[in-house]
Scaffold this motif. Structure first.
Motif, short mmCIF file in Angstrom:
data_model
loop_
_atom_site.label_atom_id
_atom_site.label_comp_id
_atom_site.label_asym_id
_atom_site.label_seq_id
_atom_site.Cartn_x
_atom_site.Cartn_y
_atom_site.Cartn_z
N ALA A 57 -3.67 1.46 -5.51
CA ALA A 57 -5.06 1.91 -5.33
C ALA A 57 -5.24 3.34 -5.85
N VAL A 58 -4.34 4.20 -5.47
CA VAL A 58 -4.43 5.60 -5.91
C VAL A 58 -4.26 5.68 -7.43
N GLY A 59 -3.30 4.95 -7.97
CA GLY A 59 -3.08 4.95 -9.41
C GLY A 59 -4.27 4.40 -10.17
N GLY A 60 -4.92 3.37 -9.62
CA GLY A 60 -6.11 2.82 -10.26
C GLY A 60 -7.25 3.81 -10.32
N VAL A 61 -7.44 4.54 -9.23
CA VAL A 61 -8.51 5.55 -9.21
C VAL A 61 -8.21 6.67 -10.21
N ILE A 62 -6.97 7.12 -10.23
CA ILE A 62 -6.59 8.18 -11.17
C ILE A 62 -6.74 7.69 -12.62
N GLY A 63 -6.28 6.48 -12.89
CA GLY A 63 -6.41 5.93 -14.24
C GLY A 63 -7.86 5.78 -14.65
#
Length: 68
Positions: A57-63
């Motif tokens: 989830a965090v990686g998706g938001v950052i990406g």
């Protein structure tokens, strides 16, 4: 049987790569960020499902934000 397995794997790879052809740069960045975040979350938490999902989830938001 080995030949059939190889052909099936190659076919699946070709289909999966062609499915991403219409995605925008932002979509691709979101998917990549989620994948990297999921792996990182799993490694950091020792394979915890919550850590994997949280990292994705965090990686998706950052990406998503990087791919603007």
């Amino acid at each position: 049987m080995k030949t059939m397995t190889k052909m099936l794997a190659i076919s699946a790879l070709v289909v999966s790569l062609s499915a991403c052809g219409h995605l925008s740069t932002r979509d691709k960045s979101t998917i990549g960020g989620a994948a990297i975040g999921g792996v990182a979350g799993a490694v950091i938490t020792g394979g915890s499902a919550l850590g994997t999902v949280g990292g994705a989830a965090v990686g998706g938001v950052i990406g998503n934000q990087v791919g603007k």
